[in-house]
Design a protein around this motif. Structure first.
Motif, mmCIF file in Angstrom:
data_model
loop_
_atom_site.group_PDB
_atom_site.id
_atom_site.type_symbol
_atom_site.label_atom_id
_atom_site.label_comp_id
_atom_site.label_asym_id
_atom_site.label_seq_id
_atom_site.Cartn_x
_atom_site.Cartn_y
_atom_site.Cartn_z
ATOM 1 N N ASP A 57 -23.745 -28.139 -6.295
ATOM 2 C CA ASP A 57 -22.508 -27.873 -5.547
ATOM 3 C C ASP A 57 -21.404 -27.447 -6.510
ATOM 4 O O ASP A 57 -21.524 -27.641 -7.726
ATOM 5 N N LEU A 58 -20.316 -26.922 -5.947
ATOM 6 C CA LEU A 58 -19.184 -26.535 -6.794
ATOM 7 C C LEU A 58 -18.273 -27.733 -7.055
ATOM 8 O O LEU A 58 -18.027 -28.543 -6.167
ATOM 9 N N VAL A 59 -17.770 -27.807 -8.262
ATOM 10 C CA VAL A 59 -16.764 -28.790 -8.659
ATOM 11 C C VAL A 59 -15.440 -28.344 -8.013
ATOM 12 O O VAL A 59 -15.289 -27.164 -7.669
ATOM 13 N N LYS A 177 -21.822 -18.233 -0.116
ATOM 14 C CA LYS A 177 -20.753 -18.682 0.785
ATOM 15 C C LYS A 177 -19.371 -18.536 0.154
ATOM 16 O O LYS A 177 -18.439 -18.082 0.778
ATOM 17 N N LYS A 178 -19.249 -18.961 -1.103
ATOM 18 C CA LYS A 178 -17.899 -19.114 -1.670
ATOM 19 C C LYS A 178 -17.545 -18.092 -2.743
ATOM 20 O O LYS A 178 -16.382 -17.782 -2.950
ATOM 21 N N THR A 179 -18.546 -17.579 -3.482
ATOM 22 C CA THR A 179 -18.220 -16.701 -4.615
ATOM 23 C C THR A 179 -18.369 -15.225 -4.274
ATOM 24 O O THR A 179 -17.556 -14.404 -4.704
ATOM 25 N N SER A 180 -19.386 -14.876 -3.474
ATOM 26 C CA SER A 180 -19.597 -13.447 -3.213
ATOM 27 C C SER A 180 -18.403 -12.762 -2.519
ATOM 28 O O SER A 180 -18.211 -11.557 -2.718
ATOM 29 N N PRO A 181 -17.550 -13.499 -1.748
ATOM 30 C CA PRO A 181 -16.362 -12.814 -1.205
ATOM 31 C C PRO A 181 -15.453 -12.228 -2.299
ATOM 32 O O PRO A 181 -14.643 -11.346 -2.031
#
Ligand code: AP5
Ligand code: MG
Length: 214
Positions: A57-59, A177-181
């Motif tokens: 998961d991301l910190v 989900k969170k980085t590719s945008p």
């Protein structure tokens, strides 16, 4: 020059960043490396992030933005290579603000394009020198036959706790989900450059060099 290397786990961000440090005297700022260092040295923050990282998961944004802020205010020489940061839109906004405050700009965001099958194969085969951090890969860049690191002569090699199939699945999901945008975000800003991350390590380095020398 300040650049971001953007790509999923195993895209080759760390591999290319190390080459740029050697060849262009740039400074690699890898939030993943900083967090692993905090774990090894047993800091409170290191203990706090250990499980999150091992799961893939991301910190929190707050922690990683704090790490980058510290580095940007401490080191002035050379250009920065942001490796594994930013990873969320909030981190991207924060980086823009931090660079502005430091009187610096972002020169390019280099997206390293790869396909998911290659990522899994690469990550399962990855190891690093326990002494100097030089990266190896059982297929693309095997440990020399004499068992010694080609960079420092070290003989101990390690594998990352999050380099297993389950954590990798989570890391990939987090990326999409969170980085590719961020690809669209930096495209719209006019900063995005794309390289073929599936090419051989030296060919990827050559593509990055041609972006930097444009
Ligand atoms: P981090 O350490 O950044 O890991 P990652 O993004 O998952 O990326 P990797 O380091 O796995 O891959 P890489 O692109 O560097 O590939 P490499 O060059 O090693 O983050 C770890 C964790 O920390 C995260 O999951 C999260 O928990 C936390 N974290 C970090 N930053 C954060 C942030 N900003 N926000 C929130 N949380 C954060 O290459 C992989 C392998 O392939 C190697 O074996 C290499 O030799 C080989 N290889 C490289 N290039 C090639 C090529 N062209 N051909 C063949 N093989 C190649
Ligand atoms: Mg890395």
């Amino acid at each position: 020059m300040n650049i971001i290397l953007l790509g999923p786990p195993g895209a080759g961000k760390g591999t290319q960043a190390r080459q740029l440090v050697e060849q262009r005297d740039m400074i690699q700022l890898s939030t993943g490396d900083m967090l692993r260092e905090a774990r090894t040295s047993g800091t409170e923050m290191g203990k706090l992030v250990a499980d999150v990282m091992d799961r893939g998961d991301l910190v929190t944004d707050e922690i990683v933005i704090g790490l980058i802020e510290e580095k940007l205010s401490g080191e002035k020489a050379g250009g920065f290579i942001f490796d594994g940061f930013p990873r969320t839109l909030a981190q991207a906004d924060a980086l823009g603000d931090l660079l502005k405050k430091a009187g610096q700009s972002l020169d390019a965001v280099i997206e390293m394009q790869v396909d998911d099958d290659a990522l899994v194969a690469r990550i399962i085969a990855r190891s690093t020198c326990g002494n100097c951090g030089e990266g190896y890969n059982d297929i693309a860049k095997p440990i020399p036959a004499d068992g010694k690191c080609s960079n420092c002569g070290g003989t101990e090699f390690k594998r990352r706790a999050d380099d297993n199939e389950e954590s990798l699945r989570t890391r990939l999901m987090e990326y999409y989900k969170k980085t590719s945008p961020l690809i669209g975000y930096y495209y719209a800003k006019g900063d995005l450059r794309t390289v073929d991350g599936l090419a051989a390590i030296d060919d990827v380095a050559a593509s990055i060099a041609s972006v930097l020398d444009q």
